[in-house]
Scaffold this active site. Structure first.
Site, PDB file in Angstrom:
ATOM      1  N   THR A  21       0.896  -1.210   0.047  1.00  0.00           N
ATOM      2  CA  THR A  21      -0.133   0.346  -0.007  1.00  0.00           C
ATOM      3  C   THR A  21       0.573   1.508   0.079  1.00  0.00           C
ATOM      4  O   THR A  21       2.572   1.166  -0.234  1.00  0.00           O
ATOM      5  CB  THR A  21      -0.954   0.127   0.956  1.00  0.00           C
ATOM      6  OG1 THR A  21      -1.679   1.045   0.673  1.00  0.00           O
ATOM      7  CG2 THR A  21      -0.433  -0.549   2.927  1.00  0.00           C
ATOM      8  N   ASN A  22       0.533   2.183   0.851  1.00  0.00           N
ATOM      9  CA  ASN A  22       0.893   3.615   0.480  1.00  0.00           C
ATOM     10  C   ASN A  22       0.475   4.720   1.996  1.00  0.00           C
ATOM     11  O   ASN A  22      -0.279   4.121   2.005  1.00  0.00           O
ATOM     12  CB  ASN A  22       1.478   4.684  -1.326  1.00  0.00           C
ATOM     13  CG  ASN A  22      -0.580   4.742  -1.447  1.00  0.00           C
ATOM     14  OD1 ASN A  22      -1.093   5.647  -0.459  1.00  0.00           O
ATOM     15  ND2 ASN A  22      -1.277   3.536  -1.996  1.00  0.00           N
ATOM     16  N   ARG A  23       1.458   5.706   1.824  1.00  0.00           N
ATOM     17  CA  ARG A  23       0.984   6.683   2.696  1.00  0.00           C
ATOM     18  C   ARG A  23       0.095   7.389   2.799  1.00  0.00           C
ATOM     19  O   ARG A  23      -0.556   8.055   3.818  1.00  0.00           O
ATOM     20  CB  ARG A  23       2.329   7.406   2.797  1.00  0.00           C
ATOM     21  CG  ARG A  23       3.317   6.377   3.513  1.00  0.00           C
ATOM     22  CD  ARG A  23       4.943   7.250   3.565  1.00  0.00           C
ATOM     23  NE  ARG A  23       4.385   8.165   4.941  1.00  0.00           N
ATOM     24  CZ  ARG A  23       5.232   9.476   4.724  1.00  0.00           C
ATOM     25  NH1 ARG A  23       6.055  10.211   3.702  1.00  0.00           N
ATOM     26  NH2 ARG A  23       4.686  10.277   5.941  1.00  0.00           N
ATOM     27  N   SER A  24      -0.964   7.096   1.805  1.00  0.00           N
ATOM     28  CA  SER A  24      -2.007   7.425   1.559  1.00  0.00           C
ATOM     29  C   SER A  24      -2.963   7.447   3.373  1.00  0.00           C
ATOM     30  O   SER A  24      -3.283   6.474   3.677  1.00  0.00           O
ATOM     31  CB  SER A  24      -2.886   7.536   0.821  1.00  0.00           C
ATOM     32  OG  SER A  24      -4.365   7.876   1.158  1.00  0.00           O
ATOM     33  N   ALA A  88      -5.120   7.574  -3.849  1.00  0.00           N
ATOM     34  CA  ALA A  88      -3.824   7.394  -3.877  1.00  0.00           C
ATOM     35  C   ALA A  88      -3.747   5.628  -4.498  1.00  0.00           C
ATOM     36  O   ALA A  88      -3.769   5.177  -3.760  1.00  0.00           O
ATOM     37  CB  ALA A  88      -2.660   6.990  -3.218  1.00  0.00           C
TER      38      ALA A  88
END
Ligand code: CTP
Length: 210
Positions: A21-24, A88
Site C-alpha cells: 500500500t502507500n502513505r495515503s 492514491a
C-alpha cells in the site's frame, strides 16, 4: 447533482496476510466528500481502507484494491456530473497472489509487479459531455510541470498539484497546500490551509455552475 469522490490508498495483495500500500490516509478525499455533502447533491465516496469514519450525508462504498476501485468508479461515474479522484491508487500490483501465507526460504525473494489500470485516464477517455474530471498529482519534484503533464495525458478538467516532499503538508497531515491547474493554462492558487478549508475552496472552483 451526483458527485463521485475517491479516497485512501489501495491495498494490493501479495498473499493471504500481506499487501502493498502507500502513505495515503484518505483525509483529503474525506474532507472533500464532507464539504460536498449538501441538499440537492448525491455524494458517493469510494474509499480504500482508512482509519476515518464515513462523513454524514454521503453514500459510502468500501473497496480494497485498484481493480475493485476501478470497477466501483466505472459503475458510479456513468451518471456523475463531477468525479474527483483523490485516492492514491497503486500503479502496480503483485503479478500473482499467493494462496495461503508464503513461507520464508533461504535467499532473496523477488516479487514481480504488473501495472494496474489507470482509472482516471480511462474516465478521461470515456467521459460524457458536461462531466467534470478532477485528479490529484502527488509529486516530490517538478510539481507544476508534472501536474500539467497529467492534466493533459489523462484528459482532465482540473488537477490538484500537491507537493508531498514537504513534511508539514500532504500524507497524514491535517493541512495541505494545493495549486489547481485547469485546461487552457488556468491556474488557481488555493494556498496553504486545513484539508477541510482547501476542500471548500477546491469545490468552489471545480463545481459545475449549472
Ligand atoms: N490514478 C488512477 N489510477 C491509477 C493511478 C492513479 O486513477 N492507477 C489517479 C489518482 O487518483 C490521481 C491521479 O491519477 O488523481 C494521479 O496519480 P499519480 O499516482 O500521481 O500519477 P501517475 O499517473 O501514477 O503518474 P506517476 O507515476 O508518473 O507519478
Amino acid at each position: 447533482m451526483k458527485i463521485v469522490i475517491t479516497a485512501g490508498g489501495t491495498r494490493e495483495k501479495i498473499d493471504a496476510v500481506r499487501f502493498i500500500t502507500n502513505r495515503s490516509t484518505g483525509k483529503m478525499g474525506y474532507a472533500i466528500a464532507e464539504a460536498a455533502a449538501a441538499p440537492g447533491r448525491r455524494v458517493v465516496l469510494i474509499s480504500a481502507p482508512t482509519a476515518l469514519a464515513a462523513p454524514a450525508g454521503v453514500e459510502f462504498i468500501a473497496v480494497e484494491s485498484a481493480a475493485e476501485m476501478a470497477e466501483a468508479v466505472r459503475r458510479e461515474a456513468v451518471d456523475a456530473r463531477l468525479v474527483i479522484m483523490a485516492a492514491a491508487v497503486a500503479d502496480y500490483r503483485p503479478k500473482t497472489v499467493m494462496p495461503g501465507k508464503f513461507k520464508k526460504r533461504e535467499g532473496n525473494w523477488v516479487l514481480e509487479l504488473e501495472r494496474t489500470e489507470d482509472i482516471l485516464a480511462s474516465l478521461g477517455q470515456s467521459r460524457h459531455p458536461g462531466q467534470v474530471l478532477v485528479g490529484f498529482a502527488a509529486e516530490t519534484d517538478d510539481l507544476l510541470a508534472n501536474a500539467a503533464g497529467k492534466l493533459e495525458r489523462k484528459n482532465l478538467d482540473w488537477i490538484a498539484a500537491n507537493d508531498v516532499s514537504r513534511r508539514e503538508i500532504g500524507f497524514g497531515s491535517d493541512n495541505n497546500a494545493i495549486t489547481l491547474l485547469g485546461r487552457g493554462g488556468r491556474k488557481v492558487e488555493l494556498g496553504f490551509g486545513s484539508k477541510r478549508e482547501l476542500a471548500e475552496k477546491l469545490l468552489q472552483t471545480v463545481l459545475p455552475r449549472d
